[in-house]
Design a protein around this motif. Sequence first.
Motif, PDB file in Angstrom:
ATOM      1  N   SER A   1       0.830  -1.203   0.000  1.00 46.51           N
ATOM      2  CA  SER A   1       0.000   0.000   0.000  1.00 46.51           C
ATOM      3  C   SER A   1       0.866   1.255   0.000  1.00 46.51           C
ATOM      4  O   SER A   1       1.991   1.249   0.505  1.00 46.51           O
TER       5      SER A   1
ATOM      6  N   ARG B   1       0.103   5.795   0.231  1.00 43.87           N
ATOM      7  CA  ARG B   1      -0.862   6.875   0.333  1.00 43.87           C
ATOM      8  C   ARG B   1      -0.254   8.137  -0.254  1.00 43.87           C
ATOM      9  O   ARG B   1       0.787   8.602   0.220  1.00 43.87           O
TER      10      ARG B   1
ATOM     11  N   ARG C   1      -9.708  -1.037  -4.934  1.00 42.56           N
ATOM     12  CA  ARG C   1      -8.342  -1.042  -4.388  1.00 42.56           C
ATOM     13  C   ARG C   1      -7.889   0.344  -3.945  1.00 42.56           C
ATOM     14  O   ARG C   1      -7.152   0.483  -2.973  1.00 42.56           O
ATOM     15  N   PHE C   2      -8.306   1.372  -4.672  1.00 44.12           N
ATOM     16  CA  PHE C   2      -7.901   2.748  -4.371  1.00 44.12           C
ATOM     17  C   PHE C   2      -9.082   3.520  -3.792  1.00 44.12           C
ATOM     18  O   PHE C   2     -10.228   3.302  -4.176  1.00 44.12           O
TER      19      PHE C   2
ATOM     20  N   GLN D   1      -5.465   6.712  -1.274  1.00 48.30           N
ATOM     21  CA  GLN D   1      -5.021   5.505  -0.582  1.00 48.30           C
ATOM     22  C   GLN D   1      -5.022   4.374  -1.594  1.00 48.30           C
ATOM     23  O   GLN D   1      -6.067   4.063  -2.171  1.00 48.30           O
ATOM     24  N   MET D   2      -3.860   3.781  -1.795  1.00 46.08           N
ATOM     25  CA  MET D   2      -3.709   2.729  -2.797  1.00 46.08           C
ATOM     26  C   MET D   2      -3.354   1.427  -2.095  1.00 46.08           C
ATOM     27  O   MET D   2      -2.296   1.330  -1.456  1.00 46.08           O
ATOM     28  N   ASN D   3      -4.233   0.458  -2.180  1.00 44.00           N
ATOM     29  CA  ASN D   3      -4.029  -0.853  -1.576  1.00 44.00           C
ATOM     30  C   ASN D   3      -3.938  -1.917  -2.647  1.00 44.00           C
ATOM     31  O   ASN D   3      -4.335  -1.697  -3.797  1.00 44.00           O
ATOM     32  N   SER D   4      -3.429  -3.071  -2.262  1.00 41.16           N
ATOM     33  CA  SER D   4      -3.316  -4.203  -3.202  1.00 41.16           C
ATOM     34  C   SER D   4      -2.669  -3.760  -4.506  1.00 41.16           C
ATOM     35  O   SER D   4      -3.157  -4.077  -5.598  1.00 41.16           O
ATOM     36  N   LEU D   5      -1.561  -3.067  -4.383  1.00 37.91           N
ATOM     37  CA  LEU D   5      -0.906  -2.525  -5.566  1.00 37.91           C
ATOM     38  C   LEU D   5      -0.376  -3.636  -6.462  1.00 37.91           C
ATOM     39  O   LEU D   5       0.058  -4.690  -5.994  1.00 37.91           O
TER      40      LEU D   5
END
Length: 123
Positions: free
Chosen positions: A17, A19, A66-67, A81-85
């Motif tokens: 992740s 941010r 995801r975002f 917020q960026m997850n599971s990139l």
Amino acid sequence: QVQLVESGGGLVQAGGSLRLSCAATGIIFDINAMGWYRQAPGKQRELVAVIRSASSTNYADSVKGRFTISRANAKNTVYLQMNSLKPEDTAVYYCNALVNALVRDLPRISDYWGQGTQVTVSS
């Protein structure tokens, strides 16, 4: 003059992740919309997410779920917020804002861009 100052990019492994933050500075009356775009090498710049003054949001299909885009109006700041990139998220991310601000002693609505921040996702 209005400036958009970005921070939060970097190198992360796939699944991780990050941010991103973008703060608008200047004599600002209001911000109609703030968003994030990205540009990968050899590709066109594309919209990632946008949030409007009424807090409505839109996302690119590739990042939905995801975002998350959000904003702190009192700080004239937008976050991503960026997850599971994924490796395909690797790009330079640019902040964009449609701002009503004092420019050369007059109120003016203009479109502004940040300098870009690199996000690299390793596999």
